[in-house]
Enzyme design. Structure first.
Site, short mmCIF file in Angstrom:
data_model
loop_
_atom_site.label_atom_id
_atom_site.label_comp_id
_atom_site.label_asym_id
_atom_site.label_seq_id
_atom_site.Cartn_x
_atom_site.Cartn_y
_atom_site.Cartn_z
N ARG A 15 0.83 -1.21 0.00
CA ARG A 15 0.00 0.00 0.00
C ARG A 15 0.87 1.26 0.00
NH1 ARG A 15 -3.58 -1.50 5.17
NH2 ARG A 15 -1.64 -2.60 5.63
N LYS A 75 1.83 1.59 7.53
CA LYS A 75 2.12 0.71 8.67
C LYS A 75 2.98 1.43 9.70
CE LYS A 75 0.80 -2.73 9.37
NZ LYS A 75 -0.53 -3.03 9.98
N TYR A 94 -0.96 3.88 10.85
CA TYR A 94 -1.37 2.86 11.83
C TYR A 94 -0.18 2.60 12.74
CZ TYR A 94 -5.44 1.54 9.00
OH TYR A 94 -6.62 1.53 8.31
N HIS A 96 -0.82 0.74 16.13
CA HIS A 96 -1.16 -0.46 16.89
C HIS A 96 -0.20 -0.64 18.08
CE1 HIS A 96 -4.28 -1.60 14.16
NE2 HIS A 96 -3.46 -1.46 13.14
N GLU A 118 -5.81 4.02 13.81
CA GLU A 118 -6.73 3.05 14.41
C GLU A 118 -7.49 3.56 15.63
OE1 GLU A 118 -3.49 2.82 14.45
OE2 GLU A 118 -2.76 2.25 16.42
N ASP A 270 -3.06 -7.89 15.03
CA ASP A 270 -2.39 -6.58 15.16
C ASP A 270 -2.65 -5.95 16.52
OD1 ASP A 270 -5.04 -6.12 14.67
OD2 ASP A 270 -4.74 -4.60 13.14
N1 LIG Z 1 -4.65 -8.35 10.46
C1 LIG Z 1 -5.04 -7.32 9.72
O1 LIG Z 1 -4.51 -7.10 8.64
C2 LIG Z 1 -6.18 -6.45 10.18
C3 LIG Z 1 -6.81 -5.57 9.30
C4 LIG Z 1 -7.89 -4.80 9.77
C5 LIG Z 1 -8.30 -4.92 11.10
N2 LIG Z 1 -7.63 -5.77 11.92
C6 LIG Z 1 -8.02 -5.97 13.33
O2 LIG Z 1 -9.23 -6.74 13.41
C7 LIG Z 1 -9.79 -6.54 14.70
C8 LIG Z 1 -11.29 -6.29 14.58
O3 LIG Z 1 -11.51 -5.01 13.99
P1 LIG Z 1 -12.97 -4.44 13.71
O4 LIG Z 1 -12.80 -3.24 12.87
O5 LIG Z 1 -13.88 -5.51 13.26
O6 LIG Z 1 -13.42 -3.98 15.17
P2 LIG Z 1 -14.93 -3.66 15.64
O7 LIG Z 1 -14.82 -2.77 16.83
O8 LIG Z 1 -15.76 -3.24 14.50
O9 LIG Z 1 -15.47 -5.09 16.11
C9 LIG Z 1 -14.98 -5.76 17.23
C10 LIG Z 1 -16.12 -6.56 17.80
O10 LIG Z 1 -15.57 -7.42 18.82
C11 LIG Z 1 -16.62 -7.56 19.77
N3 LIG Z 1 -16.08 -8.15 21.00
C12 LIG Z 1 -15.40 -7.56 22.00
N4 LIG Z 1 -15.12 -8.47 22.97
C13 LIG Z 1 -15.64 -9.66 22.53
C14 LIG Z 1 -15.67 -10.97 23.06
N5 LIG Z 1 -15.13 -11.25 24.26
N6 LIG Z 1 -16.27 -11.95 22.34
C15 LIG Z 1 -16.83 -11.67 21.14
N7 LIG Z 1 -16.84 -10.44 20.59
C16 LIG Z 1 -16.24 -9.46 21.29
C17 LIG Z 1 -17.17 -6.16 19.92
O11 LIG Z 1 -18.45 -6.14 20.54
C18 LIG Z 1 -17.22 -5.71 18.46
O12 LIG Z 1 -18.48 -5.97 17.86
C19 LIG Z 1 -8.99 -5.37 15.30
O13 LIG Z 1 -8.00 -5.87 16.19
C20 LIG Z 1 -8.34 -4.73 14.11
O14 LIG Z 1 -7.16 -4.00 14.44
C21 LIG Z 1 -6.57 -6.51 11.50
#
Ligand SMILES: NC(=O)c1ccc[n+]([C@@H]2O[C@H](COP(=O)([O-])OP(=O)(O)OC[C@H]3O[C@@H](n4cnc5c(N)ncnc54)[C@H](O)[C@@H]3O)[C@@H](O)[C@H]2O)c1
Length: 367
Positions: A15, A75, A94, A96, A118, A270
């Site tokens: 990106r 990143k 980002y 993190h 984030e 992350d």
């Molecule tokens: N690896 C990657 O490349 C990448 C890319 C984008 C986002 N992410 C990560 O993905 C994760 C999720 O992001 P998002 O945008 O969906 O967040 P979000 O806030 O939209 O959703 C998170 C959800 O988790 C729920 N939650 C919290 N505790 C819980 C539990 N104990 N059991 C079940 N659900 C629970 C919340 O109620 C919420 O609905 C984040 O850590 C984000 O940084 C990673």
């Protein structure tokens, strides 16, 4: 203001943080834009496109870090970038922080102002700059999960949708936010049997209303998680507690409950991951196996689909870049309080409560 865009250096990160149209708008407003040669290539944007839009091309990143008042990245700064960060410089990317105390301490010591995509919360509380990448990662999690469920990739040899007479894959999505709902939508489209777990009943009610028939919502607690792990072919980790380390919902001993060759895609890697055995991996070597369970834990999933992700990201970040360039961070933050929530570290102090709490550090309000 001088705005700088270094080429991303994280492994297999394709990106770039600014589009040519963004360069054009910034230069039209009287700002100077420095772009490292080759920064856009991974997203199919040539140096000439930036040059035509008014950017000054730089041969190497140190020149950009040395001159730019606002560095815009994708990143978190990588270790060899840390010595390039200058006191008083603004870095918008980002970070993190919760996933790395070393990075957090390096940024504190550098005395830059770290403006983290984030944690930028809009007035309605939405994490606007996380949303598009979560949409990409959520959709991709099923694509990747499907691949690693194939036998040559050490998976169980399962086709997501099954075929007539053979049942489809059982997919468990932990967290029904942006990542989780996008994963569920794509998985449902493949014909899988999808279960979304969340602790927010309001969220589960919404998903129950909008998702197709093959998506079931389940309240997330220890018993329902254990029950799902035993049945799942693919588990997607998609939980988030803002700014904090992800809760470890799957313990190491739980892997023994899972089927051999089942797959975990821990998108929450992350933020430290919601599976105890999660360790960050890269697109070069995306998986590892523990107790017969394939783990896919790539921390920058959207990087692999650079072009889609770059456009999706810049669509939401650019208005903030322009605002900061036009008004300076202090005025921009006063006019748009969402920006305050994005300032995680400033002048040698942690300024975001969740980041401070994660590492037991004092929190000083940004003003
Ligand atoms: N690896 C990657 O490349 C990448 C890319 C984008 C986002 N992410 C990560 O993905 C994760 C999720 O992001 P998002 O945008 O969906 O967040 P979000 O806030 O939209 O959703 C998170 C959800 O988790 C729920 N939650 C919290 N505790 C819980 C539990 N104990 N059991 C079940 N659900 C629970 C919340 O109620 C919420 O609905 C984040 O850590 C984000 O940084 C990673």
């Amino acid at each position: 203001m001088i705005v700088g865009v270094p080429r991303e250096v994280k492994e297999h990160e394709y990106r770039v943080s600014l589009l040519p149209v963004g360069v054009e708008e910034l230069t039209r407003a009287g700002h100077q834009v420095l772009i490292e040669r080759g920064a856009g290539v991974g997203s199919g944007i040539a140096d000439a496109d930036y040059e035509r839009s008014g950017a000054n091309l730089c041969d190497a990143a140190p020149e950009i870090w040395a001159r730019a008042e606002l560095v815009v990245k994708v990143k978190e700064p990588q270790p060899h970038e840390w010595p390039l960060m200058r006191p008083g410089q603004h870095v918008f990317t980002y970070f993190h922080f919760a996933a790395s105390e070393t990075l957090t301490r390096a940024v504190i010591d550098s005395k830059i102002t770290a403006i983290a995509y984030e944690t930028l919360a809009a007035q309605d509380g939405q994490l606007r700059l996380l949303t598009p990448m979560s949409e990409v990662a959520g959709r991709m999690s099923i694509q990747e999960g499907a691949k690693y469920l194939e036998r040559p990739q050490e998976g169980r040899g399962i086709l997501l949708g099954g075929v007539p007479g053979v049942e489809p894959a059982h997919i468990t999505v932990l967290g029904g936010g942006v990542v989780g709902s996008n994963a569920a939508k794509v998985a449902a489209g493949f014909g899988a049997s999808v279960f979304v777990l969340d602790t927010s009943l309001e969220r589960l009610r919404y998903l129950d209303d909008v998702m197709p028939q093959n998506v079931t919502t389940v309240f997330s607690d220890r018993h329902t998680i254990v029950d799902q792990l035993a049945r799942a072919d693919l588990v997607v980790g998609a939980v988030l507690i803002r700014g904090a380390r992800a809760p470890r919902l799957v313990k190491r001993s739980d892997l023994a409950l899972m089927k051999q060759g089942s797959v975990i895609v821990d998108v929450a890697v992350d933020q430290g991951g919601c599976v105890e055995t999660t360790l960050p991996t890269t697109h070069g070597e995306p998986t590892f196996i523990i107790d017969g369970v394939v783990h896919y834990c790539v921390a920058n999933m959207p990087g692999a689909v650079g072009r889609t992700s770059t456009y999706a990201l810049c669509n939401v970040t650019f208005p903030y870049v322009l605002h900061i360039a036009e008004r300076g961070l202090q005025h921009a933050a006063a006019e748009n309080p969402g920006l305050v929530s994005a300032v995680d570290v400033h002048a040698g102090h942690v300024t975001h409560p969740a980041v401070a709490e994660t590492f037991g550090l004092p929190c000083v309000a940004f003003s």
